[in-house]
Design an enzyme around this catalytic site. Structure first.
Site, PDB file in Angstrom:
ATOM      1  N   ASN A  12       0.864  -1.186   0.000  1.00 35.23           N
ATOM      2  CA  ASN A  12       0.000   0.000   0.000  1.00 35.23           C
ATOM      3  C   ASN A  12       0.903   1.239   0.000  1.00 35.23           C
ATOM      4  O   ASN A  12       1.531   1.544   1.007  1.00 35.23           O
ATOM      5  CB  ASN A  12      -0.883  -0.040   1.263  1.00 35.23           C
ATOM      6  CG  ASN A  12      -1.690   1.229   1.457  1.00 35.23           C
ATOM      7  OD1 ASN A  12      -1.810   2.051   0.543  1.00 35.23           O
ATOM      8  ND2 ASN A  12      -2.257   1.394   2.648  1.00 35.23           N
ATOM      9  N   LYS A  14       0.014   4.224  -0.144  1.00 30.82           N
ATOM     10  CA  LYS A  14      -0.682   5.373   0.462  1.00 30.82           C
ATOM     11  C   LYS A  14      -0.531   6.594  -0.459  1.00 30.82           C
ATOM     12  O   LYS A  14      -0.468   6.412  -1.675  1.00 30.82           O
ATOM     13  CB  LYS A  14      -0.150   5.648   1.870  1.00 30.82           C
ATOM     14  CG  LYS A  14      -0.138   4.383   2.729  1.00 30.82           C
ATOM     15  CD  LYS A  14       0.099   4.660   4.173  1.00 30.82           C
ATOM     16  CE  LYS A  14       0.252   3.344   4.908  1.00 30.82           C
ATOM     17  NZ  LYS A  14       0.239   3.467   6.342  1.00 30.82           N
ATOM     18  N   HIS A 100      -9.305   0.742   5.610  1.00 29.99           N
ATOM     19  CA  HIS A 100      -7.986   0.953   6.227  1.00 29.99           C
ATOM     20  C   HIS A 100      -8.175   1.886   7.427  1.00 29.99           C
ATOM     21  O   HIS A 100      -9.011   2.801   7.384  1.00 29.99           O
ATOM     22  CB  HIS A 100      -7.019   1.570   5.210  1.00 29.99           C
ATOM     23  CG  HIS A 100      -5.594   1.561   5.682  1.00 29.99           C
ATOM     24  ND1 HIS A 100      -5.128   2.479   6.585  1.00 29.99           N
ATOM     25  CD2 HIS A 100      -4.564   0.730   5.415  1.00 29.99           C
ATOM     26  CE1 HIS A 100      -3.847   2.210   6.842  1.00 29.99           C
ATOM     27  NE2 HIS A 100      -3.489   1.150   6.145  1.00 29.99           N
ATOM     28  N   GLU A 102      -6.571   4.317   8.395  1.00 29.44           N
ATOM     29  CA  GLU A 102      -6.407   5.747   8.083  1.00 29.44           C
ATOM     30  C   GLU A 102      -7.701   6.324   7.510  1.00 29.44           C
ATOM     31  O   GLU A 102      -8.014   7.494   7.718  1.00 29.44           O
ATOM     32  CB  GLU A 102      -5.214   5.936   7.127  1.00 29.44           C
ATOM     33  CG  GLU A 102      -3.898   5.753   7.879  1.00 29.44           C
ATOM     34  CD  GLU A 102      -2.735   5.250   7.047  1.00 29.44           C
ATOM     35  OE1 GLU A 102      -2.806   5.307   5.807  1.00 29.44           O
ATOM     36  OE2 GLU A 102      -1.748   4.785   7.653  1.00 29.44           O
ATOM     37  N   GLU A 170      -4.722  -5.450  11.049  1.00 26.92           N
ATOM     38  CA  GLU A 170      -3.697  -4.419  11.180  1.00 26.92           C
ATOM     39  C   GLU A 170      -3.881  -3.680  12.498  1.00 26.92           C
ATOM     40  O   GLU A 170      -4.687  -2.730  12.579  1.00 26.92           O
ATOM     41  CB  GLU A 170      -3.826  -3.409  10.039  1.00 26.92           C
ATOM     42  CG  GLU A 170      -3.611  -3.983   8.670  1.00 26.92           C
ATOM     43  CD  GLU A 170      -3.070  -2.928   7.719  1.00 26.92           C
ATOM     44  OE1 GLU A 170      -1.992  -3.150   7.164  1.00 26.92           O
ATOM     45  OE2 GLU A 170      -3.695  -1.868   7.565  1.00 26.92           O
ATOM     46  N   GLY A 176       3.265   1.736  10.816  1.00 24.00           N
ATOM     47  CA  GLY A 176       4.274   2.784  10.647  1.00 24.00           C
ATOM     48  C   GLY A 176       5.084   3.090  11.896  1.00 24.00           C
ATOM     49  O   GLY A 176       5.757   4.115  11.963  1.00 24.00           O
ATOM     50  N   SER A 216       4.058  -2.684  10.197  1.00 23.27           N
ATOM     51  CA  SER A 216       5.527  -2.752  10.316  1.00 23.27           C
ATOM     52  C   SER A 216       6.115  -4.090   9.837  1.00 23.27           C
ATOM     53  O   SER A 216       7.061  -4.599  10.432  1.00 23.27           O
ATOM     54  CB  SER A 216       5.957  -2.436  11.750  1.00 23.27           C
ATOM     55  OG  SER A 216       5.599  -1.104  12.079  1.00 23.27           O
ATOM     56  N   GLY A 237       2.968  -1.341   4.258  1.00 27.23           N
ATOM     57  CA  GLY A 237       2.983   0.083   3.945  1.00 27.23           C
ATOM     58  C   GLY A 237       4.390   0.536   3.597  1.00 27.23           C
ATOM     59  O   GLY A 237       4.855   0.401   2.463  1.00 27.23           O
TER      60      GLY A 237
END
Ligand code: PEP
Length: 264
Positions: A12, A14, A100, A102, A170, A176, A216, A237
């Protein structure tokens, strides 16, 4: 990882990358060939929407498939700035990430919104990668299983089956941050998700559905994570932004799968 369920590694990007990044990926990894035993693995890159056509063209005849990062629940209409599942399909996507964290956090997407998107993706012929996962506070309060269970039950339409969806666990606190849960924690949550699917959709669907871990994942920890029985791949990510890292990660996953395949 179980040899019966083809593993998935999905990157991804992003909101990162320009056409230059696609050209670099094209030179560095899109033309590489995999071990024959690993050809059943699915490698996916989900770039920002404007890069999809270029990536799709560059990835043709490669081991990589293309996905979107989100879609609207309607096919078309007055939704300025949005993209429908049908549009993603039209420009070469086979997958779309939905729900997701986010999107859930920044755009207030709730389970029922995610469910409508999964339905739209299925109608358009896309496989949804449905994301679920708890916050740090929820983990601290011992709410992980409850949160993940309700996200799975409420974000996935009754009609969706193992061929329409992939579920990505996730933990939000692992995204991250360089932190990952203990192997045992990942194993327990994945087993619980498979159990929820078994109870809601039947044992056969639960055995076939692919469950990814995300948060991660790097080239050096992917093999350990994918060695867990109920983990069928990873949603990546940061490490998907470098062609070298992403290639090593895919190669490590493919090697593990090839070993499992040869053992049967
Ligand atoms: C993600 O955002 O889905 C993700 C897993 O990110 P990272 O790999 O950077 O933690």
């Amino acid at each position: 990882m179980n040899f019966k369920r083809p593993p998935v590694i999905a990157g991804n990007w992003k909101m990162n990358g320009t056409s230059e990044m696609v050209i670099q990926f094209s030179k560095n990894i899109l033309k590489r060939v995999l071990d024959d035993n690993a050809k059943r693995c699915e490698f996916i890159i989900c770039p920002p929407a404007p890069l999809i056509p270029l990536l799709y063209e560059s990835a043709s005849q490669s081991a990589f498939l293309v996905g979107g990062q989100d879609c609207h629940s309607s096919e078309s209409g007055a939704y300025t700035g949005d993209i429908s599942a049908l549009m993603l399909k039209d420009i070469g996507c086979s997958f779309v990430i939905v729900g997701h964290s986010e999107r859930r956090i920044s755009y207030n997407e709730i389970n029922s919104t995610v469910k409508l998107k999964v339905g739209a993706a299925k109608k358009a012929g896309l496989i949804s990668i449905v994301c679920v996962g708890e916050t740090q506070d929820q983990k601290n309060n011992g709410e992980t299983f409850e949160i993940v269970r309700s996200q799975v039950l409420e974000s996935i339409p009754e009609s969706a089956s193992d061929s329409d969806i992939i579920i990505a666990y996730e933990p939000i606190w692992a995204i991250g941050t360089g932190k990952t849960p203990e192997i045992e924690e990942i194993a327990n949550v994945h087993a619980a998700i498979r159990d929820v699917v078994a109870k809601s959709k039947g044992v056969e669907v639960a055995e076939k559905i692919r469950l990814l871990y995300g948060g991660s994942v790097k080239p050096d920890n992917v093999a350990g994570i994918l060695s867990i029985d109920d983990v069928d791949g990873a949603l990546v990510g940061g490490a998907s932004l470098s062609s070298n890292d992403f290639w090593s990660l895919c190669e490590n996953a493919a090697k593990l799968f090839a070993i499992l395949n040869r053992k049967v």
